[in-house]
Design an enzyme around this catalytic site. Structure first.
Site, short mmCIF file in Angstrom:
data_model
loop_
_atom_site.label_atom_id
_atom_site.label_comp_id
_atom_site.label_asym_id
_atom_site.label_seq_id
_atom_site.Cartn_x
_atom_site.Cartn_y
_atom_site.Cartn_z
N CYS A 174 0.12 3.94 2.68
CA CYS A 174 0.48 3.40 3.98
C CYS A 174 1.95 3.87 4.09
CB CYS A 174 0.42 1.80 4.15
SG CYS A 174 -1.54 1.49 3.82
N CYS A 200 0.85 -1.09 0.01
CA CYS A 200 0.06 -0.05 -0.08
C CYS A 200 0.70 1.34 0.03
CB CYS A 200 -0.90 -0.15 1.33
SG CYS A 200 -1.77 1.54 1.42
#
Length: 301
Positions: free
Chosen positions: A34, A31
């Protein structure tokens, strides 16, 4: 910062949040956002010097925990205090917005500088149950048509074991129990209390149900009786577990009594709604979310 798994979740998140707020970061290695948010959270944990604890959960590796929280996208952060989610947000927020989010919930920094014997007991700051009950009673008296206030008042009476007072307070709206989920849930609770009270020996009722169920796992009357016995004791999750045992074997038993009672319990244990800012997600009680999914899984299977 600590990495969370199923094995340490209860200790490092739920139990830890009873002492200090825990910010849970759901992320995954693939991600991109993230990777932007992660360093910000780790920096802020250091900057806030113990005012909150950062817990990171790889949502790919720990899908069971992610499902408990109803995580649909990452990164998602959920703040827990006293064992319960209180707020959250999704997406890679800039540092300033994350600071504003934390400052809205965390105790001020100077609170940690006070001598230990001068730090106020958080329980002492909570409203006295009698005073809270009086406020609810006044709210009902001021607006008798406010079913939400009456629900809270009757629920509080039942929680304190004042069944007779609860029945008196409930009487004006008992006719609505069939059309209002909230009021219907209270009636289910009171019916369970009445059912248990009729037992010859309430203290041994649980053992009697266990004996009957051990002899015949499809003794739904015994299972339902045990569920009512658990509801009367406010053992909510145990009661729902017993009701699920019925549903897994016969969804339509006794005009769907198990499903209807299960839904009533969910209504009773639903925590108060928490207002969240635009762009943030409302917090979810992981236990409540888990039991909702279990019901859907069984009913729709």
């Amino acid at each position: 910062m600590i990495d969370i798994t199923v094995e340490n979740f209860e200790t490092e998140v739920i139990a830890a949040s009873m002492q200090v707020p825990v910010l849970v970061d759901f992320w995954a290695p693939w991600c991109g956002p993230c990777k932007s948010l992660g360093p910000i959270l780790e920096k802020l944990e250091v900057d806030y010097a113990g005012r909150f604890k950062l817990a990171k959960i790889d949502s790919d590796q720990e899908q069971q925990i992610a499902a408990m929280f109803g995580i649909r996208s990452i990164p998602t952060c959920v703040l827990l205090m006293n064992g319960q989610p209180v707020d959250g947000f999704t997406g890679a927020q800039p540092e300033g917005q994350v600071r504003a989010f934390l400052d809205k919930h965390l105790p001020p920094a100077d609170a940690f500088d006070e001598p230990q014997d001068e730090v106020p007991d958080p329980l002492a700051a909570q409203e006295d149950p009698a005073a809270a009950l009086e406020k609810l009673q006044q709210a009902v008296a001021a607006d008798p048509a406010n079913d939400d206030a009456r629900f809270d008042y009757v629920k509080a009476l039942l929680q304190q074991g004042r069944e007779d007072d609860a029945k008196v307070a409930f009487a004006p709206v008992i006719a609505k129990a069939g059309v209002s989920r909230k009021l219907g849930a209270l009636k289910v609770w009171m019916d369970a209390i009445d059912s248990v009270a009729m037992a010859a020996d309430v203290s041994s009722a649980g053992a009697e149900f266990d004996t009957k169920i051990a002899a015949n796992k499809r003794d739904f009357d015994a299972r339902f009786g045990r569920a009512q016995w658990l509801i009367a004791q406010q053992c909510w999750t145990d009661a729902m577990d017993e009701l699920l045992e019925i549903l897994m074997r016969d969804k339509g038993w006794n005009d769907e009594a198990a499903r209807k009672t299960y839904v009533a319990v969910l209504e009773i244990i639903e925590p108060p709604k928490v207002k969240v800012a635009e762009g943030q997600i409302p917090p979810q009680d992981p236990v409540l979310a888990s039991y909702r999914r279990r019901l859907s899984s069984v009913v729709l299977s």
